[in-house]
Design a protein around this motif. Structure first.
Motif, short mmCIF file in Angstrom:
data_model
loop_
_atom_site.label_atom_id
_atom_site.label_comp_id
_atom_site.label_asym_id
_atom_site.label_seq_id
_atom_site.Cartn_x
_atom_site.Cartn_y
_atom_site.Cartn_z
N ALA A 1 7.82 7.68 12.02
CA ALA A 1 6.79 6.67 12.28
C ALA A 1 7.41 5.32 12.61
O ALA A 1 6.78 4.48 13.24
CB ALA A 1 5.86 6.53 11.09
N PHE A 2 8.64 5.10 12.18
CA PHE A 2 9.27 3.81 12.40
C PHE A 2 10.29 3.81 13.52
O PHE A 2 10.94 2.83 13.77
CB PHE A 2 9.93 3.32 11.11
CG PHE A 2 8.93 3.19 9.99
CD1 PHE A 2 7.94 2.23 10.04
CD2 PHE A 2 8.96 4.05 8.92
CE1 PHE A 2 7.00 2.11 9.03
CE2 PHE A 2 8.03 3.94 7.90
CZ PHE A 2 7.05 2.97 7.97
N GLU A 3 10.43 4.92 14.24
CA GLU A 3 11.40 5.01 15.31
C GLU A 3 11.14 3.99 16.42
O GLU A 3 12.04 3.55 17.08
CB GLU A 3 11.44 6.42 15.89
CG GLU A 3 12.10 7.41 14.95
CD GLU A 3 12.08 8.82 15.50
OE1 GLU A 3 11.81 8.99 16.69
OE2 GLU A 3 12.33 9.74 14.71
N HIS B 1 -6.62 -2.35 2.51
CA HIS B 1 -7.34 -1.81 3.66
C HIS B 1 -8.11 -0.57 3.23
O HIS B 1 -7.53 0.37 2.68
CB HIS B 1 -6.35 -1.47 4.78
CG HIS B 1 -7.01 -0.98 6.02
ND1 HIS B 1 -6.84 0.29 6.49
CD2 HIS B 1 -7.84 -1.60 6.89
CE1 HIS B 1 -7.53 0.44 7.61
NE2 HIS B 1 -8.15 -0.70 7.86
N PRO B 2 -9.44 -0.55 3.46
CA PRO B 2 -10.25 0.61 3.04
C PRO B 2 -9.77 1.94 3.63
O PRO B 2 -9.90 2.97 2.99
CB PRO B 2 -11.65 0.26 3.55
CG PRO B 2 -11.66 -1.22 3.65
CD PRO B 2 -10.25 -1.60 4.03
N GLY B 3 -9.17 1.90 4.81
CA GLY B 3 -8.67 3.12 5.43
C GLY B 3 -7.26 3.47 5.01
O GLY B 3 -6.69 4.45 5.49
N GLY B 4 -6.69 2.68 4.12
CA GLY B 4 -5.33 2.92 3.63
C GLY B 4 -4.28 2.27 4.51
O GLY B 4 -4.54 1.88 5.65
N PRO B 5 -3.07 2.14 4.00
CA PRO B 5 -2.00 1.47 4.74
C PRO B 5 -1.50 2.25 5.96
O PRO B 5 -1.01 1.66 6.92
CB PRO B 5 -0.89 1.30 3.71
CG PRO B 5 -1.15 2.34 2.68
CD PRO B 5 -2.64 2.54 2.66
N THR C 1 -3.01 3.74 8.38
CA THR C 1 -3.71 3.36 9.62
C THR C 1 -3.11 2.09 10.21
O THR C 1 -2.87 2.01 11.42
CB THR C 1 -5.22 3.13 9.33
OG1 THR C 1 -5.73 4.28 8.67
CG2 THR C 1 -5.98 2.89 10.61
N ILE C 2 -2.85 1.12 9.36
CA ILE C 2 -2.26 -0.13 9.83
C ILE C 2 -0.81 0.09 10.27
O ILE C 2 -0.39 -0.39 11.31
CB ILE C 2 -2.35 -1.22 8.75
CG1 ILE C 2 -3.82 -1.60 8.53
CG2 ILE C 2 -1.52 -2.44 9.13
CD1 ILE C 2 -4.07 -2.55 7.40
N PHE D 1 -8.72 -1.08 16.89
CA PHE D 1 -9.53 -1.90 15.99
C PHE D 1 -10.99 -1.93 16.45
O PHE D 1 -11.91 -1.74 15.66
CB PHE D 1 -8.96 -3.31 15.90
CG PHE D 1 -9.73 -4.20 14.96
CD1 PHE D 1 -9.47 -4.17 13.61
CD2 PHE D 1 -10.72 -5.05 15.43
CE1 PHE D 1 -10.18 -4.98 12.73
CE2 PHE D 1 -11.44 -5.86 14.56
CZ PHE D 1 -11.17 -5.82 13.21
N LYS D 2 -11.21 -2.14 17.75
CA LYS D 2 -12.58 -2.23 18.27
C LYS D 2 -13.31 -0.89 18.19
O LYS D 2 -14.52 -0.86 17.97
CB LYS D 2 -12.57 -2.74 19.71
CG LYS D 2 -12.26 -4.20 19.82
CD LYS D 2 -12.26 -4.62 21.27
CE LYS D 2 -12.75 -6.03 21.41
NZ LYS D 2 -12.97 -6.42 22.78
#
Length: 142
Positions: free
Chosen positions: A6-8, A60-64, A66-67, A79-80
């Motif tokens: 995920a961080f690549e 964040h309600p959707g958890g970290p 997602t961000i 986001f939209k």
């Protein structure tokens, strides 16, 4: 937890720009947002504005996750799609807003190019001084 994959996309070899370059433009380039893409330093761009979501992620309600999937990127579209009609500022501390993202309209002026050249010359002079100092301190010559 996030996988290493995920961080690549996070550029680890990028050196943050010096503060002096901010005199060139009031707006922050998206490349600066790109540098902040790990859980301990997480920025996103939404609707032309940069936000530091490091502190907000755990709330964040959707958890970290997602961000973090949008860390260092322009997350406007996502986001939209998820938060129709919501203003992100409602949920963040005022200091989470970092500034506008983009290019100022006057950046193509001769004055801009002159400032850019001066800033680049200063960066090169600083790097040469640093290299000379390290070479003088017993480092291998270049």
């Amino acid at each position: 937890t996030m996988s290493a994959a995920a961080f690549e996309r996070c550029p680890s070899d990028v050196v943050p720009a010096k503060a002096a370059t901010s005199a060139i433009s009031k707006a922050m380039p998206l490349s600066e947002v790109n540098r902040h893409c790990i859980p301990e330093d997480c920025w996103v761009a939404i609707e032309g504005k940069a936000y530091d979501l490091t502190e907000f992620m755990d709330r964040h309600p959707g958890g970290p996750t997602t961000i973090l999937n949008s860390a260092g990127k322009d997350a406007t579209k996502l986001f939209k799609e998820i938060h129709k009609g919501v203003r992100i500022e409602q949920y963040l501390l005022p200091e989470a807003f970092l500034g506008d993202v983009g290019i100022d309209e006057d950046l193509m002026t001769e004055s801009f190019w002159h400032k850019l050249r001066e800033a680049r010359i200063e960066e090169i002079e600083d790097e040469l001084a640093r290299l000379s100092a390290s070479a003088g301190a017993g480092a291998a010559p270049l």
